[in-house]
Design a protein around this motif. Structure first.
Motif, PDB file in Angstrom:
ATOM      1  N   TYR A 110       0.902  -1.360   0.088  1.00 16.01           N
ATOM      2  CA  TYR A 110       0.014   0.200   0.008  1.00 16.01           C
ATOM      3  C   TYR A 110       0.948   1.288   0.112  1.00 16.01           C
ATOM      4  CZ  TYR A 110      -4.182  -2.843   1.226  1.00 16.01           C
ATOM      5  OH  TYR A 110      -5.215  -3.646   1.158  1.00 16.01           O
ATOM      6  N   GLU A 143      -3.791   3.667  -0.040  1.00 21.18           N
ATOM      7  CA  GLU A 143      -4.323   2.953  -1.255  1.00 21.18           C
ATOM      8  C   GLU A 143      -3.527   1.733  -1.603  1.00 21.18           C
ATOM      9  OE1 GLU A 143      -4.272   5.099  -4.880  1.00 21.18           O
ATOM     10  OE2 GLU A 143      -2.263   5.316  -5.010  1.00 21.18           O
ATOM     11  N   VAL A 182      -1.578  -0.650  -3.712  1.00 19.46           N
ATOM     12  CA  VAL A 182      -0.794  -0.638  -4.929  1.00 19.46           C
ATOM     13  C   VAL A 182      -0.658  -1.960  -5.590  1.00 19.46           C
ATOM     14  CG1 VAL A 182       1.504  -0.093  -5.937  1.00 19.46           C
ATOM     15  CG2 VAL A 182       0.756   1.397  -3.829  1.00 19.46           C
ATOM     16  N   ASN A 217      -2.501  -8.656  -8.315  1.00 18.30           N
ATOM     17  CA  ASN A 217      -3.465  -7.537  -8.681  1.00 18.30           C
ATOM     18  C   ASN A 217      -2.863  -6.240  -8.762  1.00 18.30           C
ATOM     19  OD1 ASN A 217      -6.490  -8.411  -9.149  1.00 18.30           O
ATOM     20  ND2 ASN A 217      -5.756  -9.403  -7.431  1.00 18.30           N
ATOM     21  N   TYR A 218      -2.955  -5.176  -9.419  1.00 22.35           N
ATOM     22  CA  TYR A 218      -2.332  -4.092  -9.402  1.00 22.35           C
ATOM     23  C   TYR A 218      -3.158  -2.817  -9.436  1.00 22.35           C
ATOM     24  CZ  TYR A 218       1.837  -6.696 -10.556  1.00 22.35           C
ATOM     25  OH  TYR A 218       3.051  -7.661 -10.620  1.00 22.35           O
ATOM     26  N   GLU A 219      -3.001  -1.523  -9.008  1.00 20.49           N
ATOM     27  CA  GLU A 219      -3.555  -0.459  -9.004  1.00 20.49           C
ATOM     28  C   GLU A 219      -3.447   0.111 -10.444  1.00 20.49           C
ATOM     29  OE1 GLU A 219      -4.681   3.712  -9.290  1.00 20.49           O
ATOM     30  OE2 GLU A 219      -2.591   2.938  -9.275  1.00 20.49           O
ATOM     31  N   ASP A 220      -4.426   0.747 -11.075  1.00 17.87           N
ATOM     32  CA  ASP A 220      -4.410   0.837 -12.430  1.00 17.87           C
ATOM     33  C   ASP A 220      -3.175   1.839 -12.921  1.00 17.87           C
ATOM     34  OD1 ASP A 220      -8.175   1.207 -13.327  1.00 17.87           O
ATOM     35  OD2 ASP A 220      -6.552  -0.605 -13.085  1.00 17.87           O
ATOM     36  N   SER A 221      -2.788   2.781 -12.232  1.00 14.13           N
ATOM     37  CA  SER A 221      -1.899   3.682 -12.404  1.00 14.13           C
ATOM     38  C   SER A 221      -0.324   3.251 -12.309  1.00 14.13           C
ATOM     39  CB  SER A 221      -1.773   5.039 -11.578  1.00 14.13           C
ATOM     40  OG  SER A 221      -1.361   4.470 -10.135  1.00 14.13           O
ATOM     41  N   LYS A 267       0.137  -0.293 -13.097  1.00 17.95           N
ATOM     42  CA  LYS A 267       0.037  -1.494 -13.988  1.00 17.95           C
ATOM     43  C   LYS A 267       0.894  -1.178 -14.994  1.00 17.95           C
ATOM     44  CE  LYS A 267      -3.202  -5.143 -15.436  1.00 17.95           C
ATOM     45  NZ  LYS A 267      -4.274  -5.703 -15.532  1.00 17.95           N
TER      46      LYS A 267
END
Length: 121
Positions: A37, A46, A48, A58-62, A64
């Motif tokens: 995070y 958030e 990460v 899994n990845y945060e969109d920004s 990836k």
């Protein structure tokens, strides 16, 4: 007791790379999920990236395509390889583990102390 020890934070130029590592130690039966995070000043913490013991990520969109999370079940460690870093990636990064200390017990959440990542020219 369980402890999460983080390393790898620091100052890096935009476009540079940095690798964060987190090692879980203590009484650990199994780890279900380990995650990174981050929290920037004045913002909510958030997610990460996360990885399960089975290897699902899994990845945060920004992040990836720029960040890669990996884990080693035998060593109880997780690594976040960060490439193409941007100033907006600047934050305190925290390691979190969802784990059991005993086989027939609840799953608990453990957090690392946080490590500062600063992306600036």
């Amino acid at each position: 007791q369980v402890q999460l020890v983080e390393s790898g934070g620091g100052l890096v130029r935009p476009g540079g790379s940095l690798t964060l590592s987190c090692a879980a130690s203590g009484s650990i039966f199994s780890i279900n999920v380990m995650a990174w995070y981050r929290q920037a000043p004045g913002k909510q913490r958030e997610l990460v990236a996360s990885i399960t013991s089975g290897g699902s990520t899994n990845y945060e969109d920004s992040v990836k395509g720029r960040f890669t999370i990996s884990g080693d079940n035998a060593k109880n460690t997780v690594t976040l390889q960060m490439n193409s870093l941007k100033p907006e990636d600047t934050a305190v990064y925290y390691c979190k583990a969802e784990l059991q200390t005993r086989r027939w017990d609840y799953t608990y959440l453990y957090w690392g102390q946080g490590t500062q990542v600063t992306v600036s020219s």
